[in-house]
Design an enzyme around this catalytic site. Structure first.
Site, PDB file in Angstrom:
ATOM      1  N   TYR A  59     -42.316  -2.657 -18.395  1.00  0.00           N
ATOM      2  CA  TYR A  59     -41.250  -3.149 -19.290  1.00  0.00           C
ATOM      3  C   TYR A  59     -41.730  -4.330 -20.133  1.00  0.00           C
ATOM      4  CZ  TYR A  59     -38.039   0.299 -17.663  1.00  0.00           C
ATOM      5  OH  TYR A  59     -37.442   1.508 -17.416  1.00  0.00           O
ATOM      6  N   GLN A  96     -27.969   4.849 -25.724  1.00  0.00           N
ATOM      7  CA  GLN A  96     -28.761   4.945 -24.488  1.00  0.00           C
ATOM      8  C   GLN A  96     -30.033   4.099 -24.635  1.00  0.00           C
ATOM      9  OE1 GLN A  96     -28.764   9.304 -22.907  1.00  0.00           O
ATOM     10  NE2 GLN A  96     -28.554   9.395 -25.125  1.00  0.00           N
ATOM     11  N   ASP A  99     -33.493  -0.731 -27.214  1.00  0.00           N
ATOM     12  CA  ASP A  99     -34.055  -1.512 -28.341  1.00  0.00           C
ATOM     13  C   ASP A  99     -32.925  -2.162 -29.145  1.00  0.00           C
ATOM     14  OD1 ASP A  99     -34.431   1.653 -29.865  1.00  0.00           O
ATOM     15  OD2 ASP A  99     -33.107   0.093 -30.655  1.00  0.00           O
ATOM     16  N   HIS A 114     -27.376   1.844 -21.087  1.00  0.00           N
ATOM     17  CA  HIS A 114     -28.519   1.776 -20.179  1.00  0.00           C
ATOM     18  C   HIS A 114     -29.142   0.391 -20.179  1.00  0.00           C
ATOM     19  CE1 HIS A 114     -29.100   6.427 -20.450  1.00  0.00           C
ATOM     20  NE2 HIS A 114     -28.079   6.070 -19.708  1.00  0.00           N
ATOM     21  N   CYS A 141     -36.035 -17.358 -10.471  1.00  0.00           N
ATOM     22  CA  CYS A 141     -34.709 -17.306 -11.098  1.00  0.00           C
ATOM     23  C   CYS A 141     -34.275 -18.728 -11.458  1.00  0.00           C
ATOM     24  CB  CYS A 141     -33.687 -16.696 -10.136  1.00  0.00           C
ATOM     25  SG  CYS A 141     -31.986 -16.803 -10.771  1.00  0.00           S
ATOM     26  N   CYS A 144     -30.890 -19.434  -9.167  1.00  0.00           N
ATOM     27  CA  CYS A 144     -30.873 -19.619  -7.695  1.00  0.00           C
ATOM     28  C   CYS A 144     -32.271 -19.887  -7.133  1.00  0.00           C
ATOM     29  CB  CYS A 144     -30.276 -18.376  -7.033  1.00  0.00           C
ATOM     30  SG  CYS A 144     -31.365 -16.931  -7.089  1.00  0.00           S
ATOM     31  N   LEU A 210     -33.438  16.158 -34.296  1.00  0.00           N
ATOM     32  CA  LEU A 210     -34.569  16.788 -35.001  1.00  0.00           C
ATOM     33  C   LEU A 210     -34.522  18.297 -34.825  1.00  0.00           C
ATOM     34  CD1 LEU A 210     -37.120  16.130 -36.601  1.00  0.00           C
ATOM     35  CD2 LEU A 210     -38.401  16.171 -34.458  1.00  0.00           C
TER      36      LEU A 210
HETATM   37  C1  BV8 Z   1     -26.369   7.897 -12.535  1.00  0.00           C
HETATM   38  C2  BV8 Z   1     -34.146   3.532 -18.396  1.00  0.00           C
HETATM   39  C3  BV8 Z   1     -24.982   7.777 -10.655  1.00  0.00           C
HETATM   40  C4  BV8 Z   1     -34.189   2.527 -19.446  1.00  0.00           C
HETATM   41  C5  BV8 Z   1     -32.998   5.614 -18.449  1.00  0.00           C
HETATM   42  C6  BV8 Z   1     -31.165  13.142  -9.065  1.00  0.00           C
HETATM   43  C7  BV8 Z   1     -31.362  11.867  -8.552  1.00  0.00           C
HETATM   44  C8  BV8 Z   1     -30.787  10.729  -9.136  1.00  0.00           C
HETATM   45  C9  BV8 Z   1     -30.010  10.877 -10.258  1.00  0.00           C
HETATM   46  C10 BV8 Z   1     -29.848  12.148 -10.771  1.00  0.00           C
HETATM   47  C11 BV8 Z   1     -30.398  13.279 -10.179  1.00  0.00           C
HETATM   48  N1  BV8 Z   1     -30.048  14.359 -10.931  1.00  0.00           N
HETATM   49  C12 BV8 Z   1     -29.297  13.965 -11.961  1.00  0.00           C
HETATM   50  C13 BV8 Z   1     -29.167  12.635 -11.857  1.00  0.00           C
HETATM   51  C14 BV8 Z   1     -28.452  11.785 -12.747  1.00  0.00           C
HETATM   52  C15 BV8 Z   1     -29.495  11.119 -13.640  1.00  0.00           C
HETATM   53  C16 BV8 Z   1     -29.957  12.160 -14.633  1.00  0.00           C
HETATM   54  O1  BV8 Z   1     -29.210  12.508 -15.507  1.00  0.00           O
HETATM   55  N2  BV8 Z   1     -31.204  12.619 -14.476  1.00  0.00           N
HETATM   56  C17 BV8 Z   1     -31.700  13.630 -15.383  1.00  0.00           C
HETATM   57  C18 BV8 Z   1     -33.155  13.332 -15.740  1.00  0.00           C
HETATM   58  C19 BV8 Z   1     -31.521  15.003 -14.718  1.00  0.00           C
HETATM   59  N3  BV8 Z   1     -28.811  10.040 -14.263  1.00  0.00           N
HETATM   60  C20 BV8 Z   1     -28.856   8.840 -13.690  1.00  0.00           C
HETATM   61  O2  BV8 Z   1     -29.523   8.540 -12.723  1.00  0.00           O
HETATM   62  C21 BV8 Z   1     -27.951   7.809 -14.333  1.00  0.00           C
HETATM   63  N4  BV8 Z   1     -27.179   7.195 -13.313  1.00  0.00           N
HETATM   64  O3  BV8 Z   1     -26.180   9.084 -12.643  1.00  0.00           O
HETATM   65  O4  BV8 Z   1     -25.799   7.111 -11.599  1.00  0.00           O
HETATM   66  C22 BV8 Z   1     -24.238   6.736  -9.958  1.00  0.00           C
HETATM   67  C23 BV8 Z   1     -22.866   6.866  -9.871  1.00  0.00           C
HETATM   68  C24 BV8 Z   1     -22.160   5.901  -9.203  1.00  0.00           C
HETATM   69  C25 BV8 Z   1     -22.806   4.808  -8.645  1.00  0.00           C
HETATM   70  C26 BV8 Z   1     -24.205   4.675  -8.757  1.00  0.00           C
HETATM   71  C27 BV8 Z   1     -24.925   5.644  -9.404  1.00  0.00           C
HETATM   72  C28 BV8 Z   1     -28.762   6.720 -15.017  1.00  0.00           C
HETATM   73  C29 BV8 Z   1     -29.380   7.265 -16.263  1.00  0.00           C
HETATM   74  C30 BV8 Z   1     -30.113   6.148 -17.004  1.00  0.00           C
HETATM   75  C31 BV8 Z   1     -31.533   6.138 -16.579  1.00  0.00           C
HETATM   76  N5  BV8 Z   1     -32.317   5.237 -17.418  1.00  0.00           N
HETATM   77  N6  BV8 Z   1     -33.856   4.805 -19.013  1.00  0.00           N
HETATM   78  C32 BV8 Z   1     -35.326   2.801 -20.334  1.00  0.00           C
HETATM   79  O5  BV8 Z   1     -36.459   2.693 -19.861  1.00  0.00           O
HETATM   80  O6  BV8 Z   1     -35.022   3.116 -21.480  1.00  0.00           O
HETATM   81  S1  BV8 Z   1     -32.795   7.148 -19.067  1.00  0.00           S
HETATM   82  C33 BV8 Z   1     -33.735   7.442 -20.433  1.00  0.00           C
HETATM   83  O7  BV8 Z   1     -33.284   8.728 -20.918  1.00  0.00           O
HETATM   84  C34 BV8 Z   1     -33.487   6.479 -21.568  1.00  0.00           C
HETATM   85  O8  BV8 Z   1     -32.466   5.545 -21.332  1.00  0.00           O
HETATM   86  C35 BV8 Z   1     -33.057   7.417 -22.675  1.00  0.00           C
HETATM   87  O9  BV8 Z   1     -32.239   6.772 -23.556  1.00  0.00           O
HETATM   88  C36 BV8 Z   1     -32.355   8.459 -21.909  1.00  0.00           C
HETATM   89  C37 BV8 Z   1     -32.048   9.723 -22.640  1.00  0.00           C
HETATM   90  O10 BV8 Z   1     -33.210  10.123 -23.320  1.00  0.00           O
HETATM   91  P1  BV8 Z   1     -33.057  10.359 -24.896  1.00  0.00           P
HETATM   92  O11 BV8 Z   1     -32.612   9.075 -25.498  1.00  0.00           O
HETATM   93  O12 BV8 Z   1     -32.245  11.564 -25.131  1.00  0.00           O
HETATM   94  O13 BV8 Z   1     -34.556  10.571 -25.335  1.00  0.00           O
HETATM   95  P2  BV8 Z   1     -35.384  11.934 -25.237  1.00  0.00           P
HETATM   96  O14 BV8 Z   1     -36.812  11.591 -25.448  1.00  0.00           O
HETATM   97  O15 BV8 Z   1     -34.975  12.669 -23.993  1.00  0.00           O
HETATM   98  O16 BV8 Z   1     -34.856  12.794 -26.469  1.00  0.00           O
HETATM   99  C38 BV8 Z   1     -35.122  12.351 -27.771  1.00  0.00           C
HETATM  100  C39 BV8 Z   1     -34.471  13.352 -28.720  1.00  0.00           C
HETATM  101  O17 BV8 Z   1     -34.699  12.879 -30.053  1.00  0.00           O
HETATM  102  C40 BV8 Z   1     -35.083  14.744 -28.646  1.00  0.00           C
HETATM  103  O18 BV8 Z   1     -34.036  15.692 -28.564  1.00  0.00           O
HETATM  104  C41 BV8 Z   1     -35.846  14.890 -29.972  1.00  0.00           C
HETATM  105  O19 BV8 Z   1     -35.757  16.210 -30.476  1.00  0.00           O
HETATM  106  C42 BV8 Z   1     -35.107  13.958 -30.865  1.00  0.00           C
HETATM  107  N7  BV8 Z   1     -35.902  13.390 -31.958  1.00  0.00           N
HETATM  108  C43 BV8 Z   1     -37.228  13.098 -31.956  1.00  0.00           C
HETATM  109  N8  BV8 Z   1     -37.575  12.583 -33.166  1.00  0.00           N
HETATM  110  C44 BV8 Z   1     -36.432  12.547 -33.916  1.00  0.00           C
HETATM  111  C45 BV8 Z   1     -35.369  13.061 -33.147  1.00  0.00           C
HETATM  112  N9  BV8 Z   1     -34.119  13.174 -33.623  1.00  0.00           N
HETATM  113  C46 BV8 Z   1     -33.894  12.757 -34.890  1.00  0.00           C
HETATM  114  N10 BV8 Z   1     -34.862  12.254 -35.686  1.00  0.00           N
HETATM  115  C47 BV8 Z   1     -36.125  12.140 -35.241  1.00  0.00           C
HETATM  116  N11 BV8 Z   1     -37.080  11.655 -36.068  1.00  0.00           N
END
Ligand code: BV8
Length: 236
Positions: A59, A96, A99, A114, A141, A144, A210
């Site tokens: 990070y 999400q 930045d 997020h 910290c 604390c 995209l």
């Molecule tokens: C939750 C960290 C419950 C910060 C992120 C098994 C175990 C544990 C959890 C799970 C599980 N199965 C499912 C889950 C739930 C899990 C989940 O969904 N997993 C997925 C992978 C299956 N979700 C979670 O764990 C969430 N929490 O469910 O908690 C809970 C409930 C009660 C109490 C406690 C807990 C937490 C999710 C957040 C995780 N943190 N990131 C960081 O480092 O950034 S997620 C990560 O993915 C980022 O935050 C990111 O924003 C997010 C989504 O990704 P996208 O933004 O969509 O990016 P991606 O690359 O995927 O896609 C980009 C798109 O842009 C593409 O479609 C591409 O075509 C397009 N593109 C590219 N270029 C362009 C474009 N579009 C337009 N123009 C362009 N030029």
């Protein structure tokens, strides 16, 4: 003006794709972040407990990449900021992304579900504060004095995203839901479009990306192309 005379609200979900043309990597594209780093090793609380240095270095590097001189908001971020200024009704950007590009473009009504780069949380006293300094396993910290308990205030996998109540309230008020630059792979964000359609039968939902995503069938309308082209064109 009374709420009932305003046009319906607009909720805009953004993902990494909206920042791609600003020079910030996406996650799941072929050259994306998760193709180079195993998310289980840097974006889970277990990873932080297992190897703080690895997670914090990841990070620290991510933060430096956001602050690189060339990283600026692009035409898509600016179009959303203009929409918020000019639209009579409510416009909420639910991002999400961690930045600062929506803020830099001038959007004000932003929810970072997020978390936000530049915010730090102490796992001992739970205090959240702004900090641009690199974090290490020896960081202290300021509240604390705990050592090695500071982490990025970012939502990792398995952790509850932030501001969910506020987000669902906005989704239930909106008449237009735009999803921009997200693969629709991560929940609960990926479930927002269905939530809108179930609660707001007249709401219109649009996927701007995209290319088509797995969530494509869930949207009424689909507009594909680079965000810097399709978003300003849609907003105008
Ligand atoms: C939750 C960290 C419950 C910060 C992120 C098994 C175990 C544990 C959890 C799970 C599980 N199965 C499912 C889950 C739930 C899990 C989940 O969904 N997993 C997925 C992978 C299956 N979700 C979670 O764990 C969430 N929490 O469910 O908690 C809970 C409930 C009660 C109490 C406690 C807990 C937490 C999710 C957040 C995780 N943190 N990131 C960081 O480092 O950034 S997620 C990560 O993915 C980022 O935050 C990111 O924003 C997010 C989504 O990704 P996208 O933004 O969509 O990016 P991606 O690359 O995927 O896609 C980009 C798109 O842009 C593409 O479609 C591409 O075509 C397009 N593109 C590219 N270029 C362009 C474009 N579009 C337009 N123009 C362009 N030029």
């Amino acid at each position: 003006m009374h709420q009932e005379f305003l046009p319906p609200g607009i909720v805009i979900l953004t993902g990494a794709g909206i920042s791609k043309e600003s020079g910030i990597d996406t996650f799941r594209d072929k050259d994306g972040l998760w193709s180079r780093v195993n998310l289980e090793e840097v974006a889970t609380i277990e990873a932080w407990h297992r190897d703080k240095k690895k997670v914090l270095d990841f990070y620290n590097d991510t933060r430096r990449s956001f602050r690189a001189a060339h990283v600026e908001p692009n035409a898509a971020h600016r179009a959303l900021a203009r929409l918020e200024k000019e639209y009579q009704g409510e416009v909420v950007v639910v991002t999400q992304n961690i930045d600062p590009l929506h803020e830099m473009a001038g959007s004000r009504n932003i929810i970072h579900m997020h978390g936000r780069d530049g915010e730090v949380r102490c796992m001992s006293c739970q205090r959240v504060f702004e900090s641009d300094a690199d974090l290490t396993a020896q960081s202290i910290c300021p509240n604390c004095n705990a050592v090695g308990e500071l982490r990025p205030n970012i939502v990792w996998f398995g952790e509850m995203p932030m501001h969910m109540e506020e987000i669902y309230e906005a989704l239930e008020r909106c008449g237009l839901f735009l999803s921009i630059g997200t693969s629709g792979e991560v929940y609960p964000a990926a479930g927002f479009v269905l939530h809108v359609r179930r609660r707001q039968h007249r709401a219109h939902t649009v996927e701007l990306n995209l290319e088509a995503t797995g969530s494509q069938p869930l949207f009424h309308e689909h507009i594909y192309g680079p965000a810097t082209e399709v978003v300003p064109a849609y907003v105008e």
